[in-house]
Design a protein around this motif. Structure first.
Motif, mmCIF file in Angstrom:
data_model
loop_
_atom_site.group_PDB
_atom_site.id
_atom_site.type_symbol
_atom_site.label_atom_id
_atom_site.label_comp_id
_atom_site.label_asym_id
_atom_site.label_seq_id
_atom_site.Cartn_x
_atom_site.Cartn_y
_atom_site.Cartn_z
ATOM 1 N N PRO A 239 0.798 -1.239 0.000
ATOM 2 C CA PRO A 239 0.000 0.000 0.000
ATOM 3 C C PRO A 239 0.822 1.277 0.000
ATOM 4 O O PRO A 239 0.590 2.155 -0.847
ATOM 5 C CB PRO A 239 -0.868 -0.137 1.253
ATOM 6 C CG PRO A 239 -0.997 -1.614 1.445
ATOM 7 C CD PRO A 239 0.330 -2.166 1.067
ATOM 8 N N PRO A 240 1.788 1.459 0.923
ATOM 9 C CA PRO A 240 2.540 2.729 0.867
ATOM 10 C C PRO A 240 3.333 2.905 -0.418
ATOM 11 O O PRO A 240 3.471 4.033 -0.909
ATOM 12 C CB PRO A 240 3.469 2.647 2.091
ATOM 13 C CG PRO A 240 3.516 1.218 2.479
ATOM 14 C CD PRO A 240 2.204 0.653 2.094
ATOM 15 N N LEU B 72 0.851 3.855 -3.238
ATOM 16 C CA LEU B 72 0.278 5.177 -2.963
ATOM 17 C C LEU B 72 1.292 6.288 -3.259
ATOM 18 O O LEU B 72 0.932 7.332 -3.808
ATOM 19 C CB LEU B 72 -0.190 5.261 -1.512
ATOM 20 C CG LEU B 72 -1.470 4.488 -1.177
ATOM 21 C CD1 LEU B 72 -1.717 4.488 0.327
ATOM 22 C CD2 LEU B 72 -2.669 5.076 -1.902
ATOM 23 N N VAL B 73 2.558 6.063 -2.915
ATOM 24 C CA VAL B 73 3.586 7.065 -3.220
ATOM 25 C C VAL B 73 3.776 7.181 -4.728
ATOM 26 O O VAL B 73 3.950 8.279 -5.261
ATOM 27 C CB VAL B 73 4.916 6.707 -2.523
ATOM 28 C CG1 VAL B 73 6.042 7.614 -3.018
ATOM 29 C CG2 VAL B 73 4.776 6.833 -1.024
ATOM 30 N N VAL C 186 -7.178 0.089 0.001
ATOM 31 C CA VAL C 186 -6.078 0.476 -0.881
ATOM 32 C C VAL C 186 -6.620 1.063 -2.179
ATOM 33 O O VAL C 186 -6.115 2.076 -2.689
ATOM 34 C CB VAL C 186 -5.165 -0.733 -1.171
ATOM 35 C CG1 VAL C 186 -4.067 -0.353 -2.167
ATOM 36 C CG2 VAL C 186 -4.542 -1.241 0.120
#
Length: 497
Positions: free
Chosen positions: A36-37, A40-41, A161
């Motif tokens: 997820p991170p 997302l970035v 997400v």
């Protein structure tokens, strides 16, 4: 090349050491926490890159020694390149692996950012424009993040997400406009591109750490090159006509010619895709029974919402002696619209929770209704910075709910092997809708100028914001045709099967 190979090898060893990849490169139990991170970035970097020049276009015109039209091309060039790359990358991601396409896109974003930054420092307009084109080609990262998340994230966490990725399209866009002014004030104009480059590096390293799942669609068929050329030509003609209509004149020969070309090329594209053995864009994902209504409301809400983020910096920077506006600098203008980005971030985690309770369609309708309220506030309560900021906060919630639920609706309606293609189509429709909305809103404002003057009147802004509010209300009504489902519907079933 050797540096890239060394970086990839180092990332592979680090991923295994951290337990993100198994001996054969497969996902492990720890992978789900990292995906997820990372995605997302990656989505944030692309979304921010699109709008990071909006609030400081006047400064680009001065430093690069071009007129306002030339400066606007720094935005238009990105949108054109992204419009071409997004659906193509979505399809190629389904066939050749979303992980691979994300890496390619992030490399293009990094290279384009460096080229644009260095060119800006040296006052080289052509170089800055070329860098923006390379950045725009990274637009294909966005649909591929959905595909990669769908393969690597457990079903119970996927709705959140997906909602986050969908909202990131708006969050990143707002963040780009908010950050540009203060960043330029603190450093220089090239800093906006170095910011994007830094995010691209972080996302690139994170993506290299992730495993590369097998492609979800067959790759045996030959690429649909003719379809790709026709799609690119259609989108270029359409967005050029929309983005340059006010400058060239809506009834001018170039604009009318581009509009006719877009219609003809679009018709040819449809014919080619209907006959192709492996079409670049499966038309069922564009006008199929389940996705037609979703794609339609995507365009409509894009038209309504992007008008606000386009007009607000212009309104805030209007000299107060004209009887309206605040005479703000680009930096203060960015701070004025900061509530949009802030409340998008607040809305993002709430979207999947609301979708589980009332359904993703209802969440979208709530977002569209809030958009209408926020735009109406801008139309009739724009005389004080505080009321403008409050309307921006409402719009932030609206963007978060509407865009966050759209991603869930698309992913839920598409088959696993079509995730990248379907989200790619929906993303480009947001871009097209946003371009149309921005062009129409700016045309309304510019057309309000009194004869013999160039300064718009306050009534132009009132009319543009009010018209955008009516468009948002239209999206509420059209959304009734979207199939009602929760964001944890068929997506979860597919992944747990």
């Amino acid at each position: 090349m050797w540096i890239a190979a060394a970086l990839a090898a180092t990332a592979l060893l680090l991923a295994r050491k951290l337990g993100l990849r198994g001996p054969n490169g497969e996902a492990t139990s720890r992978t789900a926490a990292v995906v997820p991170p990372v995605v997302l970035v990656a989505a944030l970097a692309v979304a921010l890159a699109q709008t990071v020049v909006v609030g400081v276009l006047s400064l680009f015109a001065h430093d690069l020694q071009v007129d306002a039209v030339g400066a606007t091309w720094l935005l238009t060039a990105f949108m054109l390149a992204s419009a071409v790359a997004t659906p193509i990358a979505g399809r190629l991601g389904d066939q050749h692996g979303h992980h691979r396409l994300i890496l390619v896109g992030l490399l293009l974003l990094l290279v384009g950012s460096v080229v644009a930054a260095v060119s800006t420092d040296h006052g080289w307009y052509a170089g800055a424009l070329s860098g923006r084109v390379l950045q725009g080609l990274a637009g294909g990262v966005f649909p591929c993040t959905f595909g990669l998340a769908r393969q690597l994230v457990p079903s119970r966490r996927l709705p959140g997400v997906v909602a986050g990725l969908s909202a990131m399209f708006g969050v990143g866009g707002a963040a780009g406009m908010v950050a540009a002014g203060p960043l330029v004030d603190a450093s220089n104009l090239a800093a906006v591109f170095w910011l994007v480059a830094g995010l691209a590096v972080v996302a690139l390293i994170g993506t290299l750490l992730l495993p590369a799942p097998r492609p979800t669609a067959s790759r045996t068929a030959r690429p649909d090159l003719l379809g790709g050329v026709l799609l690119a030509a259609t989108l270029v003609a359409l967005l050029l006509a929309v983005s340059q209509g006010r400058t060239w004149g809506w009834s001018s020969l170039p604009v009318l010619g581009l509009a006719c070309a877009a219609i003809v090329l679009g018709a040819l594209f449809v014919l080619v895709e209907q006959r192709a053995a492996a079409p670049l864009v499966d038309l069922r994902l564009l006008v199929g029974r389940q996705l037609l209504a979703i794609n339609a409301v995507t365009v409509v809400i894009g038209v309504g919402m992007f008008a606000a983020v386009t007009l607000l910096p212009l309104f805030a920077q209007t000299p107060a002696h004209l009887g309206y506006g605040f005479g703000y600098s680009p930096s203060r203008s960015g701070l004025l619209i900061a509530p949009i980005g802030l409340f998008m971030v607040i809305a993002a985690p709430l979207t999947p929770r609301l979708a589980r309770r009332i359904g993703a369609r209802a969440v979208f309708q709530v977002g569209a209704m809030l958009a209408a309220v926020g735009l109406a506030g801008l139309a009739f309560l724009h005389h004080q910075p505080m009321t403008v900021a409050l309307s921006g906060a409402v719009l932030g919630l609206a963007y978060g709910f509407a865009f966050g639920s759209l991603g869930s609706l698309v992913v839920d309606a598409a088959a696993v092997e079509d995730t990248g293609t379907a989200t790619g189509i929906n993303t480009i429709l947001r871009t097209v809708g946003g371009a149309i909305g921005s062009a129409i809103a700016v045309a309304i404002v510019a057309g309000s100028a009194k004869p013999g003057t160039t300064a718009p009147t306050e009534s132009g802004y009132t009319t543009a914001f009010a018209a955008s509010a009516l468009v948002a209300l239209t999206a509420v009504v059209l959304a009734a045709a979207v199939r009602s489902s929760s964001s944890s519907g068929r997506v979860s079933a597919d992944l747990s099967a």
